[in-house]
Design a protein around this motif. Structure first.
Motif, PDB file in Angstrom:
ATOM      1  N   LEU A 184       0.835  -1.191   0.000  1.00  0.00           N
ATOM      2  CA  LEU A 184       0.000   0.000   0.000  1.00  0.00           C
ATOM      3  C   LEU A 184       0.875   1.248   0.000  1.00  0.00           C
ATOM      4  CD1 LEU A 184      -2.514  -1.077   2.794  1.00  0.00           C
ATOM      5  CD2 LEU A 184      -2.999  -1.024   0.339  1.00  0.00           C
ATOM      6  N   SER A 185       0.278   2.382  -0.328  1.00  0.00           N
ATOM      7  CA  SER A 185       0.981   3.648  -0.149  1.00  0.00           C
ATOM      8  C   SER A 185       1.045   3.950   1.348  1.00  0.00           C
ATOM      9  CB  SER A 185       0.244   4.783  -0.868  1.00  0.00           C
ATOM     10  OG  SER A 185      -0.978   5.085  -0.202  1.00  0.00           O
ATOM     11  N   ALA A 186       1.946   4.840   1.733  1.00  0.00           N
ATOM     12  CA  ALA A 186       2.082   5.192   3.152  1.00  0.00           C
ATOM     13  C   ALA A 186       0.773   5.746   3.705  1.00  0.00           C
ATOM     14  CB  ALA A 186       3.213   6.204   3.331  1.00  0.00           C
ATOM     15  N   PHE A 187       0.096   6.593   2.930  1.00  0.00           N
ATOM     16  CA  PHE A 187      -1.145   7.193   3.397  1.00  0.00           C
ATOM     17  C   PHE A 187      -2.228   6.143   3.615  1.00  0.00           C
ATOM     18  CE2 PHE A 187      -5.279   9.169   2.183  1.00  0.00           C
ATOM     19  CZ  PHE A 187      -5.460   9.903   3.333  1.00  0.00           C
ATOM     20  N   HIS A 188      -2.401   5.244   2.642  1.00  0.00           N
ATOM     21  CA  HIS A 188      -3.448   4.234   2.770  1.00  0.00           C
ATOM     22  C   HIS A 188      -3.114   3.216   3.870  1.00  0.00           C
ATOM     23  CE1 HIS A 188      -4.689   5.493  -1.449  1.00  0.00           C
ATOM     24  NE2 HIS A 188      -5.747   5.667  -0.697  1.00  0.00           N
ATOM     25  N   PHE A 189      -1.830   2.918   4.047  1.00  0.00           N
ATOM     26  CA  PHE A 189      -1.457   2.011   5.129  1.00  0.00           C
ATOM     27  C   PHE A 189      -1.741   2.657   6.486  1.00  0.00           C
ATOM     28  CE2 PHE A 189       1.635   0.573   8.289  1.00  0.00           C
ATOM     29  CZ  PHE A 189       1.335  -0.789   8.325  1.00  0.00           C
ATOM     30  N   LEU A 190      -1.425   3.941   6.619  1.00  0.00           N
ATOM     31  CA  LEU A 190      -1.689   4.646   7.871  1.00  0.00           C
ATOM     32  C   LEU A 190      -3.176   4.604   8.201  1.00  0.00           C
ATOM     33  CD1 LEU A 190      -0.979   6.549  10.215  1.00  0.00           C
ATOM     34  CD2 LEU A 190      -1.067   8.454   8.593  1.00  0.00           C
ATOM     35  N   ARG A 191      -4.014   4.874   7.222  1.00  0.00           N
ATOM     36  CA  ARG A 191      -5.465   4.844   7.447  1.00  0.00           C
ATOM     37  C   ARG A 191      -5.933   3.445   7.813  1.00  0.00           C
ATOM     38  NH1 ARG A 191      -8.704   7.184   2.564  1.00  0.00           N
ATOM     39  NH2 ARG A 191     -10.396   6.653   3.988  1.00  0.00           N
ATOM     40  N   LEU A 192      -5.421   2.447   7.112  1.00  0.00           N
ATOM     41  CA  LEU A 192      -5.834   1.070   7.365  1.00  0.00           C
ATOM     42  C   LEU A 192      -5.421   0.613   8.761  1.00  0.00           C
ATOM     43  CD1 LEU A 192      -6.752  -1.801   6.537  1.00  0.00           C
ATOM     44  CD2 LEU A 192      -4.466  -2.146   5.594  1.00  0.00           C
ATOM     45  N   PHE A 193      -4.163   0.810   9.104  1.00  0.00           N
ATOM     46  CA  PHE A 193      -3.649   0.369  10.392  1.00  0.00           C
ATOM     47  C   PHE A 193      -4.417   1.041  11.529  1.00  0.00           C
ATOM     48  CE2 PHE A 193      -0.815   0.065  13.978  1.00  0.00           C
ATOM     49  CZ  PHE A 193      -0.123  -1.121  13.796  1.00  0.00           C
ATOM     50  N   SER A 194      -4.627   2.349  11.412  1.00  0.00           N
ATOM     51  CA  SER A 194      -5.331   3.094  12.462  1.00  0.00           C
ATOM     52  C   SER A 194      -6.777   2.634  12.583  1.00  0.00           C
ATOM     53  CB  SER A 194      -5.274   4.589  12.164  1.00  0.00           C
ATOM     54  OG  SER A 194      -3.941   5.035  12.056  1.00  0.00           O
ATOM     55  N   ARG A 195      -7.414   2.347  11.455  1.00  0.00           N
ATOM     56  CA  ARG A 195      -8.809   1.917  11.475  1.00  0.00           C
ATOM     57  C   ARG A 195      -8.953   0.542  12.121  1.00  0.00           C
ATOM     58  NH1 ARG A 195     -10.040   2.871   6.389  1.00  0.00           N
ATOM     59  NH2 ARG A 195      -9.756   0.769   5.578  1.00  0.00           N
ATOM     60  N   VAL A 196      -8.033  -0.363  11.834  1.00  0.00           N
ATOM     61  CA  VAL A 196      -8.136  -1.726  12.343  1.00  0.00           C
ATOM     62  C   VAL A 196      -7.715  -1.835  13.801  1.00  0.00           C
ATOM     63  CG1 VAL A 196      -7.243  -4.087  12.102  1.00  0.00           C
ATOM     64  CG2 VAL A 196      -7.869  -2.783  10.060  1.00  0.00           C
ATOM     65  N   LEU A 197      -6.624  -1.168  14.177  1.00  0.00           N
ATOM     66  CA  LEU A 197      -6.046  -1.369  15.508  1.00  0.00           C
ATOM     67  C   LEU A 197      -6.255  -0.202  16.471  1.00  0.00           C
ATOM     68  CD1 LEU A 197      -2.724  -3.177  14.536  1.00  0.00           C
ATOM     69  CD2 LEU A 197      -4.903  -4.159  15.243  1.00  0.00           C
ATOM     70  N   GLY A 198      -6.767   0.920  15.982  1.00  0.00           N
ATOM     71  CA  GLY A 198      -7.110   2.005  16.878  1.00  0.00           C
ATOM     72  C   GLY A 198      -5.963   2.905  17.281  1.00  0.00           C
ATOM     73  N   VAL A 199      -4.769   2.652  16.789  1.00  0.00           N
ATOM     74  CA  VAL A 199      -3.599   3.501  17.029  1.00  0.00           C
ATOM     75  C   VAL A 199      -2.841   3.623  15.711  1.00  0.00           C
ATOM     76  CG1 VAL A 199      -3.309   2.921  19.467  1.00  0.00           C
ATOM     77  CG2 VAL A 199      -2.201   1.493  17.729  1.00  0.00           C
TER      78      VAL A 199
END
Length: 284
Positions: A190-205
């Motif tokens: 993923l791009s850095a932006f999309h990974f950041l959104r995904l990780f934060s959405r799934v794990l809450g941090v």
């Protein structure tokens, strides 16, 4: 004067400090990439495409590649900015139109100054949000403000959850090493932006918050059960600066690492002091 706070493929963060005095001759800047510069102190004028703008603390300067900008100081001396330079791939991933990047200047807006200050705190090691993450959040929020569009919140599917979990497990096992958002994103495809959104959405941090907390967890374990000096513990778990480790640990635990070690080993005075600091209702 400029200092690179962070330099990666998709995003660079630069600390700009201009020492120009009032009335000094204007000078021209040409940027090599799209950039957002948060004015954290001072004031200066900017002339672009026949228009003149005055920036003050909290303003946001929006730059485009190959566009010439004339910088002036007609009213105040000196200024400081925290600039985020974005790669073409990152600009595309963020989804902003060309028109959005022609904005040139935004005045101090509540929606942006809070993220500008978050980025400044991250750059100074005063937040467990990474400066790269803060820059991406600022860029995304800038585009929301100027376009009026908010990204949809898609539900994370099994594949996305697996990506986030695998990244978290890898970070926990390798938290003593330098971990870059861009590298994590590349590993997830993923791009850095999309990974950041995904990780934060799934794990809450955010990824950097998770990384810092993994390092703190390992540090607490070493302090409680080992005999290493605090400096060695800091380096072993991935902190490269002792003062940053002590400050971050104290913010999390409420006491510095040395006192935490005493607490873990049954230090009666430390335990008593912590109990006395608790509100009475919590002891009922």
């Amino acid at each position: 004067m400029q200092t690179h706070v962070l330099h990666r493929g998709e995003l660079s963060v630069i600390d700009f400090r201009c020492d120009a005095e009032v009335g000094e001759p204007a000078f021209t800047e040409v940027h090599a990439s799209h950039a957002l510069s948060y004015v954290r102190s001072g004031s200066f004028g900017y002339e672009v495409a026949g228009s003149t703008h005055q920036l003050v603390t909290g303003s946001l300067l929006v730059s485009r590649p190959d566009q010439a900008y004339r910088c002036t100081h007609p009213h105040a001396a000196r200024d400081e900015c925290l600039a985020f330079e974005l790669s073409p791939a990152l600009v595309e991933a963020l989804g902003g139109s060309d028109a959005a990047w022609q904005t040139a200047v935004l005045p101090p807006l509540a929606e942006l100054v809070v993220l500008g200050e978050l980025a400044q705190a991250a750059a100074g090691g005063l937040s467990d949000v990474g400066v790269e993450e803060a820059g991406l959040l600022l860029a995304a929020r800038f585009l929301e403000v100027v376009t009026g569009r908010r990204p949809g919140r898609a539900e994370a599917g099994p594949r996305d959850r697996r990506r986030a979990v695998q990244a978290a497990l890898w970070m926990d096992a390798h938290s003593h090493r330098e971990v870059a958002l861009e590298g994590l994103a590349a590993g997830a495809g993923l791009s850095a932006f999309h990974f950041l959104r995904l990780f934060s959405r799934v794990l809450g941090v955010t990824p950097h918050q998770y990384l810092v907390r993994a390092r703190l967890k390992h540090a607490a374990r070493l302090l409680a059960g080992g005999a290493e000096a605090v400096t060695e513990v800091a380096l072993d778990v991935g902190f490269t600066d002792l003062s940053n480790f002590v400050r971050t640990f104290r913010r999390a635990a409420g006491i510095p690492p040395r006192q935490f070690r005493q607490l873990a080993r049954g230090g009666r005075k430390i335990v008593q002091a912590r109990l006395e600091a608790l509100p009475a209702s919590s002891l009922l």
